[in-house]
Design an enzyme around this catalytic site. Structure first.
Site, PDB file in Angstrom:
ATOM      1  N   ASP A   8      -0.663 -18.205   1.120  1.00 23.21           N
ATOM      2  CA  ASP A   8      -1.568 -19.137   0.325  1.00 23.21           C
ATOM      3  C   ASP A   8      -2.020 -20.334   1.235  1.00 23.21           C
ATOM      4  O   ASP A   8      -3.163 -20.432   1.335  1.00 23.21           O
ATOM      5  CB  ASP A   8      -0.711 -19.485  -0.858  1.00 23.21           C
ATOM      6  CG  ASP A   8       0.651 -20.105  -0.644  1.00 23.21           C
ATOM      7  OD1 ASP A   8       1.245 -19.829   0.511  1.00 23.21           O
ATOM      8  OD2 ASP A   8       1.188 -20.782  -1.640  1.00 23.21           O
TER       9      ASP A   8
ATOM     10  N   ASP B 114     -10.560 -10.255   5.431  1.00 20.18           N
ATOM     11  CA  ASP B 114     -11.843 -10.625   4.870  1.00 20.18           C
ATOM     12  C   ASP B 114     -11.993 -11.759   4.700  1.00 20.18           C
ATOM     13  O   ASP B 114     -13.458 -12.370   5.138  1.00 20.18           O
ATOM     14  CB  ASP B 114     -11.852 -10.055   3.182  1.00 20.18           C
ATOM     15  CG  ASP B 114     -12.079  -8.567   3.304  1.00 20.18           C
ATOM     16  OD1 ASP B 114     -11.583  -7.783   4.226  1.00 20.18           O
ATOM     17  OD2 ASP B 114     -12.404  -7.935   2.121  1.00 20.18           O
TER      18      ASP B 114
ATOM     19  N   LYS C   8       5.178 -14.547   2.663  1.00 19.50           N
ATOM     20  CA  LYS C   8       5.570 -15.107   1.462  1.00 19.50           C
ATOM     21  C   LYS C   8       7.021 -15.360   1.511  1.00 19.50           C
ATOM     22  O   LYS C   8       7.607 -14.706   0.404  1.00 19.50           O
ATOM     23  CB  LYS C   8       4.997 -14.663   0.376  1.00 19.50           C
ATOM     24  CG  LYS C   8       4.715 -15.553  -1.112  1.00 19.50           C
ATOM     25  CD  LYS C   8       3.869 -16.597  -0.776  1.00 19.50           C
ATOM     26  CE  LYS C   8       4.197 -17.662  -2.140  1.00 19.50           C
ATOM     27  NZ  LYS C   8       3.248 -18.795  -1.989  1.00 19.50           N
TER      28      LYS C   8
ATOM     29  N   TYR D  33       1.018  -1.194   0.003  1.00 16.82           N
ATOM     30  CA  TYR D  33      -0.045  -0.006   0.047  1.00 16.82           C
ATOM     31  C   TYR D  33       0.808   1.188   0.019  1.00 16.82           C
ATOM     32  O   TYR D  33       0.356   2.565  -0.144  1.00 16.82           O
ATOM     33  CB  TYR D  33      -0.837   0.011   1.369  1.00 16.82           C
ATOM     34  CG  TYR D  33      -2.237  -0.704   0.975  1.00 16.82           C
ATOM     35  CD1 TYR D  33      -2.282  -2.132   0.682  1.00 16.82           C
ATOM     36  CD2 TYR D  33      -3.431  -0.182   1.083  1.00 16.82           C
ATOM     37  CE1 TYR D  33      -3.461  -2.828   0.287  1.00 16.82           C
ATOM     38  CE2 TYR D  33      -4.673  -0.812   0.840  1.00 16.82           C
ATOM     39  CZ  TYR D  33      -4.743  -2.076   0.674  1.00 16.82           C
ATOM     40  OH  TYR D  33      -5.910  -2.730   0.444  1.00 16.82           O
TER      41      TYR D  33
ATOM     42  N   ASP E 261      -4.993  -7.163   4.532  1.00 12.21           N
ATOM     43  CA  ASP E 261      -6.473  -6.810   3.857  1.00 12.21           C
ATOM     44  C   ASP E 261      -6.971  -7.927   3.586  1.00 12.21           C
ATOM     45  O   ASP E 261      -8.151  -8.080   3.767  1.00 12.21           O
ATOM     46  CB  ASP E 261      -5.979  -5.858   2.724  1.00 12.21           C
ATOM     47  CG  ASP E 261      -7.145  -5.214   2.022  1.00 12.21           C
ATOM     48  OD1 ASP E 261      -8.379  -5.026   2.798  1.00 12.21           O
ATOM     49  OD2 ASP E 261      -7.312  -5.442   0.866  1.00 12.21           O
TER      50      ASP E 261
HETATM   51  C1  IPM Z   1      -9.862  -2.025   4.662  1.00  9.19           C
HETATM   52  C2  IPM Z   1     -10.505  -1.677   2.899  1.00  9.19           C
HETATM   53  C3  IPM Z   1      -9.548  -0.585   2.369  1.00  9.19           C
HETATM   54  C4  IPM Z   1      -8.075  -0.930   2.236  1.00  9.19           C
HETATM   55  C5  IPM Z   1      -9.907   0.283   1.281  1.00  9.19           C
HETATM   56  C6  IPM Z   1     -11.498   1.035   1.444  1.00  9.19           C
HETATM   57  C7  IPM Z   1      -8.808   1.499   0.943  1.00  9.19           C
HETATM   58  O1  IPM Z   1     -10.539  -2.715   1.982  1.00  9.19           O
HETATM   59  O2  IPM Z   1      -9.972  -1.313   5.333  1.00  9.19           O
HETATM   60  O3  IPM Z   1      -9.625  -3.206   4.176  1.00  9.19           O
HETATM   61  O4  IPM Z   1      -7.771  -1.784   1.169  1.00  9.19           O
HETATM   62  O5  IPM Z   1      -7.303  -0.967   3.061  1.00  9.19           O
HETATM   63 MN    MN Z   2     -10.045  -4.591   2.860  1.00 13.45          MN
END
Ligand code: IPM
Ligand code: MN
Length: 362
Positions: free
Chosen positions: A225, A253, A193, A138, A249
């Protein structure tokens, strides 16, 4: 002491879920008089109107506040000429410029929620994902190159300081917990990784140097992975997982998907001086304004905010309030009546909020 909370409601479902969280906090007995909520604009809609996703006045107010509470940002199609989303600049600017290096994402299966992992019931998934939040892939945001409409680059950036501080945070968090559910062992897992890329191998080396100061905590490693499989097969093995920004990130999720989805995904992004709290989900524009968004992720993020402020300012009333809000959310979900559509229930956003409010008052 009164605490100033900068509130940015943002885009899509952002305003609904953010308002929900504020309503809940204001319902906690004795808390309303301790918090001063001040609203500021930012995000994709604001960019569309003004050409600026993060006005200076908003940024300055966030910097000056005791904490920042955010709904959600971003709208598809509201992009810069390079194709990246404009609305995301608000949160990313806060991360980089307020140095919010630790993004903590608790993964917990609450009562009443059916996990897609059929062997796991509420109480059997409870671990932390700690995402490094200022470096990694990032760090290239706005810094990558596009050459001749043919070549594109983004560069991974990892620093020793960045690894040391996030790793220390991970071990400190593990010390405050009771270990992994499976075996009670305090454990920090590095997700990387390191078998392929030097930057991750360097991360692992520095991680190990820091880990040497925490002999009471087990160290563990997983390639990203393989991690996607482990989080599905044995979530109870995990206690604290630390990862580079992009990997954090992604795996957070996936992890959210095992405990009810993105609507159940709180996060707290903190550095040494500032704290930014929002659910990990996006702005979900397709369900915005319908009173069906799941507010629990943002409510739980607001509880994390209370705990963080309470610890920093040694104010037990906020730490207690955090506990009250979390217990109320768990109870609302467990009773079934607080379950929104995404969780298989029929509560509207406002039904869920009303219920949580009743519970924090009782
Ligand atoms: C998160 C989101 C953000 C990221 C976006 C909204 C920039 O997906 O906070 O996980 O990618 O970090
Ligand atoms: Mn995210």
């Amino acid at each position: 002491m009164k605490y100033t909370i900068a509130v940015i409601k943002g885009d899509g479902i952002g305003p609904e879920v953010c308002t929900a969280a504020i309503t809940v906090l204001q319902a906690v007995p004795g808390l309303a008089s301790k918090l001063d909520f001040c609203e500021y604009p930012a995000g994709a809609e604001h960019y569309r109107l003004t050409g600026d996703a993060c006005p200076k006045a908003t940024f300055d107010a966030c910097k000056a506040a005791h904490a920042i509470l955010h709904g959600a940002a971003g709208l598809p199609g509201v992009t810069y000429p390079d194709g990246t989303e404009a609305g995301l600049d608000f949160g990313l600017k806060l991360r980089f410029e307020l140095d919010l290096y630790a993004n903590l994402r608790p993964i917990k299966l609450h009562p009443g929620i059916v996990s897609p992992l059929r062997h796991f019931s509420p109480g059997q998934i409870d671990y932390l994902v700690l995402r490094e939040n200022t470096e990694g892939m990032y760090a290239s945001r706005s810094g990558g190159t596009i050459l001749r409409d043919e070549i594109a680059t983004d560069t991974m950036l990892i620093t020793r300081k960045g690894i040391e501080r996030i790793t220390r945070r991970a071990f400190e968090l593990a010390r405050m917990r009771n270990g992994a559910l499976r075996d009670g062992k305090r454990r920090v897992t590095l997700c990387d990784k390191a078998n392929v890329l030097r930057s991750y191998a360097f991360f692992r080396k520095v991680f190990n140097e820091v880990a040497a100061s925490y002999p009471d905590i087990e160290t563990d490693y997983a390639y990203v992975d393989a991690m996607t499989v482990y989080l599905v097969e044995r979530p109870d093995f995990y206690d604290v997982i630390v990862a580079e920004n992009l990997f954090g990130d992604i795996i957070s999720d996936l992890a959210a998907g095992t405990v009810g989805g993105m609507g159940m995904s709180p996060s707290g992004e903190t550095g040494d001086d500032h704290g930014f709290f929002q659910a990990s989900h996006g702005s979900a524009p397709t369900i915005a304004g319908k009173n069906i968004a799941n507010p629990h992720g943002t409510i739980l993020s607001a509880a994390m905010m209370l705990r963080w402020i309470g610890e920093r300012h040694v104010d037990q009333s906020l730490t207690d309030a955090a506990q009250i809000v979390e217990a109320a959310v768990s109870q609302a979900l467990g009773s079934g009546t607080g379950l929104t559509q995404d969780l298989g229930g029929s509560a509207s956003t406002s039904d869920a909020v009303r219920l949580v409010c009743q519970l924090v008052k009782s």
